[in-house]
Design a protein around this motif. Structure first.
Motif, PDB file in Angstrom:
ATOM      1  N   SER A   1      61.692  19.206  17.528  1.00 31.86           N
ATOM      2  CA  SER A   1      60.663  20.244  17.632  1.00 31.86           C
ATOM      3  C   SER A   1      61.255  21.658  17.568  1.00 31.86           C
ATOM      4  CB  SER A   1      59.839  20.062  18.904  1.00 31.86           C
ATOM      5  OG  SER A   1      60.640  20.285  20.051  1.00 31.86           O
ATOM      6  N   ARG A   2      62.571  21.783  17.667  1.00 30.82           N
ATOM      7  CA  ARG A   2      63.207  23.093  17.478  1.00 30.82           C
ATOM      8  C   ARG A   2      63.097  23.547  16.028  1.00 30.82           C
ATOM      9  NH1 ARG A   2      68.801  21.208  20.231  1.00 30.82           N
ATOM     10  NH2 ARG A   2      67.919  20.639  22.257  1.00 30.82           N
ATOM     11  N   TRP A   3      62.959  22.584  15.106  1.00 21.21           N
ATOM     12  CA  TRP A   3      62.981  22.893  13.676  1.00 21.21           C
ATOM     13  C   TRP A   3      61.684  22.593  12.939  1.00 21.21           C
ATOM     14  CZ3 TRP A   3      67.427  20.624  15.881  1.00 21.21           C
ATOM     15  CH2 TRP A   3      68.541  21.470  15.910  1.00 21.21           C
ATOM     16  N   ALA A   4      60.765  21.844  13.553  1.00 14.50           N
ATOM     17  CA  ALA A   4      59.546  21.460  12.830  1.00 14.50           C
ATOM     18  C   ALA A   4      58.366  21.347  13.780  1.00 14.50           C
ATOM     19  CB  ALA A   4      59.759  20.120  12.119  1.00 14.50           C
ATOM     20  N   SER A   5      57.192  21.550  13.234  1.00 13.98           N
ATOM     21  CA  SER A   5      55.963  21.293  13.959  1.00 13.98           C
ATOM     22  C   SER A   5      55.675  19.802  13.791  1.00 13.98           C
ATOM     23  CB  SER A   5      54.830  22.135  13.370  1.00 13.98           C
ATOM     24  OG  SER A   5      53.638  21.872  14.054  1.00 13.98           O
ATOM     25  N   LEU A   6      55.585  19.092  14.903  1.00 13.69           N
ATOM     26  CA  LEU A   6      55.495  17.625  14.853  1.00 13.69           C
ATOM     27  C   LEU A   6      54.156  17.144  15.400  1.00 13.69           C
ATOM     28  CD1 LEU A   6      59.056  16.970  16.278  1.00 13.69           C
ATOM     29  CD2 LEU A   6      58.371  16.948  13.874  1.00 13.69           C
ATOM     30  N   PRO A   7      53.684  15.993  14.926  1.00 12.83           N
ATOM     31  CA  PRO A   7      52.437  15.434  15.452  1.00 12.83           C
ATOM     32  C   PRO A   7      52.589  15.073  16.932  1.00 12.83           C
ATOM     33  CG  PRO A   7      53.234  14.158  13.556  1.00 12.83           C
ATOM     34  CD  PRO A   7      54.267  15.174  13.869  1.00 12.83           C
ATOM     35  N   SER A   8      51.520  15.221  17.683  1.00 10.95           N
ATOM     36  CA  SER A   8      51.577  14.956  19.124  1.00 10.95           C
ATOM     37  C   SER A   8      51.860  13.487  19.448  1.00 10.95           C
ATOM     38  CB  SER A   8      50.272  15.392  19.790  1.00 10.95           C
ATOM     39  OG  SER A   8      49.174  14.675  19.250  1.00 10.95           O
TER      40      SER A   8
END
Length: 103
Positions: free
Chosen positions: A65-72
């Motif tokens: 999550s430091r590098w990408a927007s991730l699904p919950s």
């Protein structure tokens, strides 16, 4: 092995996250185009390269999550990936690689 791909927050990098059954670890790999070699990529980050390094999916998601927007629901999907491999055993190639890695 599972491998999920997401675009990086910077618009240039690609984030991979998944489960590596032979290594018994989740992994996170971040790649971006190499600044000087056209068509090549450089590794920005790579976690989960040692046996058992990332033992749970939530840890891998936190790193990614430091590098990408991730699904919950990504941690749940990764844990499902792991559970699907419980009945599998190592083949000759995995056994040889494990002997090499654990020297």
């Amino acid at each position: 092995m599972s491998r999920h791909q997401f675009p990086g927050l910077d618009g240039a990098s690609t984030v991979f996250i998944g489960w590596d059954r032979p290594m018994q670890t989740f992994f996170v790999q971040v790649l971006r185009p190499h600044p000087h070699l056209a068509g090549e990529e450089e590794t920005v980050a790579w976690h989960g390269t040692a046996i058992g390094e990332l033992a749970n999916a939530r840890e891998a998601v936190t790193i990614a999550s430091r590098w990408a927007s991730l699904p919950s629901d990504l941690a749940i999907r990764l844990e499902t990936d792991r559970l699907k491999t419980l009945g599998q055993s190592d083949g000759e190639a995995q056994l040889a690689a494990r002997r090499f890695i654990t020297r």
